[in-house]
Each structure stands twice: as structure tokens, then as C-alpha cells.
Design a protein around this motif. Structure first.
Motif, mmCIF file in Angstrom:
data_model
loop_
_atom_site.group_PDB
_atom_site.id
_atom_site.type_symbol
_atom_site.label_atom_id
_atom_site.label_comp_id
_atom_site.label_asym_id
_atom_site.label_seq_id
_atom_site.Cartn_x
_atom_site.Cartn_y
_atom_site.Cartn_z
ATOM 1 N N GLU A 1 0.844 -1.205 0.000
ATOM 2 C CA GLU A 1 0.000 0.000 0.000
ATOM 3 C C GLU A 1 0.879 1.254 0.000
ATOM 4 O OE1 GLU A 1 -3.390 0.135 0.083
ATOM 5 O OE2 GLU A 1 -4.072 -1.810 0.831
ATOM 6 N N THR B 1 2.620 1.689 -3.533
ATOM 7 C CA THR B 1 1.760 2.103 -4.653
ATOM 8 C C THR B 1 1.051 3.433 -4.384
ATOM 9 O OG1 THR B 1 -0.004 0.738 -3.733
ATOM 10 C CG2 THR B 1 1.325 -0.253 -5.473
ATOM 11 N N GLY B 2 1.221 3.981 -3.200
ATOM 12 C CA GLY B 2 0.629 5.284 -2.883
ATOM 13 C C GLY B 2 -0.819 5.207 -2.439
ATOM 14 N N THR B 3 -1.323 3.998 -2.200
ATOM 15 C CA THR B 3 -2.726 3.858 -1.792
ATOM 16 C C THR B 3 -2.900 3.922 -0.270
ATOM 17 O OG1 THR B 3 -2.413 1.465 -1.895
ATOM 18 C CG2 THR B 3 -3.419 2.495 -3.806
ATOM 19 N N LEU C 1 -2.146 6.265 1.912
ATOM 20 C CA LEU C 1 -2.694 7.530 2.419
ATOM 21 C C LEU C 1 -4.193 7.634 2.123
ATOM 22 C CD1 LEU C 1 0.123 10.089 1.473
ATOM 23 C CD2 LEU C 1 -0.355 9.112 3.711
ATOM 24 N N VAL C 2 -4.587 7.183 0.940
ATOM 25 C CA VAL C 2 -6.009 7.248 0.562
ATOM 26 C C VAL C 2 -6.829 6.355 1.499
ATOM 27 C CG1 VAL C 2 -7.657 6.940 -1.316
ATOM 28 C CG2 VAL C 2 -5.337 7.598 -1.825
ATOM 29 N N LEU C 3 -6.264 5.184 1.783
ATOM 30 C CA LEU C 3 -6.960 4.243 2.660
ATOM 31 C C LEU C 3 -7.086 4.819 4.066
ATOM 32 C CD1 LEU C 3 -8.203 1.447 2.461
ATOM 33 C CD2 LEU C 3 -6.006 0.450 3.041
ATOM 34 N N ARG C 4 -5.998 5.477 4.531
ATOM 35 C CA ARG C 4 -6.008 6.059 5.875
ATOM 36 C C ARG C 4 -6.999 7.220 5.951
ATOM 37 N NH1 ARG C 4 -0.261 7.735 7.577
ATOM 38 N NH2 ARG C 4 0.330 6.140 6.104
#
Lengths: 205, 222
Positions: free
Chosen positions: B79, B82-84, B86-89
Motif C-alpha cells: 500500500e 503504490t501510494g494507496t 494515504l487514501v486508505l487512511r
């Protein structure tokens, strides 16, 4: 919800460097708030501090609604963010990404909301394609759909139109104006056209 | 976050991870290739020598532990890469993400164990005297490794050289679990009273439970 964001005396150190010191600003409801400054001045870091993704070295950020300070969970529901270093899942399609985030955020009437947002950002025809096959501009459009999914009161945008063509930029300006009617937008930019849209400007040196 | 919303969000994260894994089965492939390679190498090296049940059990768990380290470490690291992350958090609670990742790691490890353990039994000509006890030990061992491994994955995701750091950090914490798992597996191979294994199985279960609760508190600060 009329959410006000108050940043008090924010300082960020990346030892041995101090990125910025003593930043105190208030983002009023129904406003467009621009953060400008040279490269490396800390625009992106400031936005991430406001979003709660990066801790500040000193100072505080409060979100309030009619004088009531919002909790962490409420703040999460209040913020939508688009930034170059945020990404969605390449293995999933655009539709699956939005469906996942709608479910994880507990968005009601998600199906209609997703269809509407895909239409708004112009990705309806490509909604079933994996995000890995999208261009960088299309990925940014999808990020806007994702950021607006839960109807946030505060939209945080880092370089709002950096990967977009002129049609895409117009869509973003439309989103920003629409957002002003029910919330506010905090955005980092050095683009003169985007700075001109702002109701308030913070210049980071 | 309310309990029901937490569980629902965790389940959604778990389903998303599984879906991504099915689309590009990177983690499962890495785990399987590693496990089968180690299994074959050890099997050829041992070459038909009759081994003590304790040694057989130790070999099995050394293999499962290092296999797990190659895959479970990816739970959070992927995560971040791939940069995902922060979006998930931004989208949900850290605890929901953690629970979803633990479930995913557990399913991944059990999936590997379902293939690798029977293969191990065939290659080393082991007929476990208590197959059910062996199955329970493997499942509880996978649970303990998934819980602890996911926690360390969250810790090391922020730094470089995650792979080696993950193994170095998590090994001392997992040592009690591995110790008991080896002992229980050895008994399951050799045969004994099932009741005598109950305290060890209970220890493995509570180890996972305590690590899980401590990790739920910890992940809020990561």
C-alpha cells in the motif's frame, strides 16, 4: 455542515531544515483558500497536516462546526483529498475503486452517487477498465470522483489541474465552484488562474 | 468508530485485498514459489534419512515462518509503495485497515499451508498420529504469524529495507509461538494424548489474541 478549519501556529521541521514556522490561518466555510509559494516551501506538507496525514512539529489544527470541535472520525468524513502522491488501486477498475471506498466509508445510495460522479469526471465509458490502463489525467479525474464520493465539507487539492487537459481543468474549476456552495476548498497551486479564483491566499516563503 | 462499522470496514478492506490478489496473484505466487523451493531443497538434502519428530516439526515451522515473512511483510508495504496507503487512511480507521490486513494475511498463509503441509508430509514420509491436532496447530500458528506479522508490516512499511527488518524485528516476538508450535507439531507427528496438547493449543490462541489487542492500540499511532 459549515466546517471551519483553524490552523494555529503550525511549524514543520525536517531536521536540520525548518519548512515553515508559525503558520496560523482560518479556512472559512464557503470559501476557496489557496496556498502558494516556491517549490519546497511546504505547500504539500501543509495540506497533509491539515488532512491529518502528517503530524506537525508544533501547533494544532481544529475542525469545528458551529463552535463544536469535530472528532477524528468526523474529520475523516469531512475531508476529500486529491494529490499527486495519492493513488487508487491499479488492479481494480474505476467503478470497483469507487464502490470499495463508498463501502468502506459507509456512503448511502452509493450506486447513484458513483454513476453521477463518473459522469461528472467523464469516465463513464471507461468505468469497467482497470485503473492501470488509465492515463495520468484519467487517474486524476478518478481521484476527483473518489474525493467527492462522501460529499466532503472540505476539499483539499494539491496542484488541482497538474495532469489535466483544458477540458479536465474546466471540470475541476466547476467542481471547486460547486464545492464552495456547501463547503470549502483548500488548494496548493502556483498557477495564476487558480490563484485568481481564491477568496483567501496564504503565501509560504 | 462503532464496532459494527469497524467490522464492516475491515471486511471491505479484506475483500478488496483478496480481489486485488486474485487479479494479480503476486503475493500468493511469491509465497508458493518460496515454500515449494525450500521444501524441495530440504527434501533432496535430507534424502530419505529418518528424522526425529522434533526435527521434522522444526523444519516445517522454519519453512512456514520464512515463507510467511516473504508474504505477510507485503500487507502494508504494498500500500505504501503504490501510494494507496494515504487514501486508505483518509477513508477509514487504522484498526479497520489492520483487521482487514490480518484476515487477508491469515487466508493467504492458510492457503499456502493447505498446499505445502500435505506436500511436506508426502516428501518426508510422515504419517501424523494426530492429524486433527496437526491441522489445529498449523491453523493457530498461521493465525499467530498473521497477527504478529501484519503488525510488524505496519511498523516497517515506513522505512527502507523492509524485508530484512521485518524478519529481524518479528522473530524474537514470534519465538514463543514458534517454540510451542514446534512442540505441538512434534507431538502430533509422534502421537500422544490429545488432552495433553490442549494447553499448548490454548497458548497459541491466546498469544494471537493478546498480540491482536495490543496491535489494535498500536496501529492508531503509526
Amino acid at each position: 455542515m459549515a466546517v471551519r478549519v483553524v490552523c494555529h501556529d503550525l511549524t514543520k521541521h525536517f531536521p536540520p531544515r525548518t519548512l515553515f514556522r508559525g503558520v496560523s490561518v482560518t479556512v472559512e466555510p464557503h470559501s476557496l483558500f489557496a496556498v502558494t509559494g516556491r517549490n519546497g516551501a511546504g505547500k504539500t506538507t501543509l495540506l497533509k497536516i491539515i488532512a491529518g496525514l502528517v503530524p506537525s512539529s508544533c501547533g494544532s489544527v481544529h475542525f469545528s462546526d458551529g463552535g463544536r470541535i469535530l472528532s477524528l472520525g468526523e474529520i475523516r468524513q469531512t475531508i476529500g483529498m486529491v494529490a499527486p502522491d495519492l493513488a487508487l488501486y491499479d488492479a481494480l477498475s474505476g467503478l470497483e475503486n469507487l464502490a470499495f471506498f463508498a463501502e468502506v466509508r459507509g456512503v448511502a445510495a452509493a450506486r447513484e452517487q458513483i454513476a453521477e460522479l463518473l459522469e461528472l469526471v467523464g469516465l463513464t465509458k471507461r468505468r469497467h477498465d482497470p485503473v492501470a490502463t488509465y492515463s495520468s489525467g484519467m487517474k486524476q479525474r478518478l481521484q476527483y470522483a473518489h474525493a467527492l464520493l462522501h460529499t466532503p465539507s472540505i476539499l483539499i487539492l494539491d496542484e488541482p489541474t497538474s495532469n489535466l487537459d483544458s477540458a479536465g481543468a474546466q471540470v475541476v474549476y466547476g467542481i471547486m465552484q460547486r464545492q464552495r456552495q456547501h463547503g470549502s476548498v483548500v488548494y496548493a497551486t502556483n498557477d495564476a488562474r487558480e490563484v485568481a479564483l481564491a477568496d483567501a491566499i496564504l503565501q509560504l516563503d | 468508530m462503532q464496532f459494527c462499522s469497524l467490522i464492516k470496514a475491515a471486511w471491505t478492506v479484506f475483500r478488496k485485498d483478496l480481489r486485488c490478489e486474485f487479479r494479480t496473484p503476486l503475493n500468493f505466487s511469491i509465497l508458493m514459489i518460496f515454500a515449494v523451493t525450500v521444501l524441495m531443497v530440504v527434501s533432496f538434502a535430507v534424502g530419505g534419512i529418518a528424522l526425529d519428530p522434533t526435527l521434522l516439526a522444526a523444519l516445517l515451522w522454519v519453512m512456514l515462518f520464512f515463507t510467511a515473512m516473504t508474504g505477510v511483510a507485503r500487507a502494508y508495504v504494498q500500500e505504501e509503495e503504490t501510494g494507496t496507503a494515504l487514501v486508505l487512511r483518509l477513508a477509514t480507521d487504522s484498526a479497520a485497515i489492520y483487521i482487514g490486513k490480518v484476515l487477508y494475511s491469515f487466508v493467504l498463509l492458510v492457503g499456502v499451508a493447505i498446499v505445502v503441509v500435505p506436500l511436506y508430509l508426502v516428501l518426508f514420509s510422515v504419517a501424523p498420529a494426530m492429524p486433527l491436532a496437526l491441522a489445529a496447530t498449523v491453523v493457530l500458528g498461521c493465525l499467530g504469524i498473521a497477527v504478529t506479522g501484519t503488525t510488524f508490516s505496519a511498523i516497517v512499511a515506513q522505512v527502507t529495507a523492509q524485508g530484512s527488518l521485518m524478519t529481524v524485528l518479528s522473530f524474537p516476538v514470534m519465538l514463543p509461538l514458534l517454540w510451542i508450535a514446534i512442540s505441538t507439531t512434534s507431538t502430533a507427528f509422534a502421537g500422544s494424548n490429545l488432552v495433553a496438547l490442549a494447553p499448548d493449543l490454548a497458548f497459541m490462541f491466546f498469544y494471537s489474541g493478546m498480540t491482536f489487542v495490543a496491535s489494535l492500540v498500536l496501529v492508531e499511532y503509526l
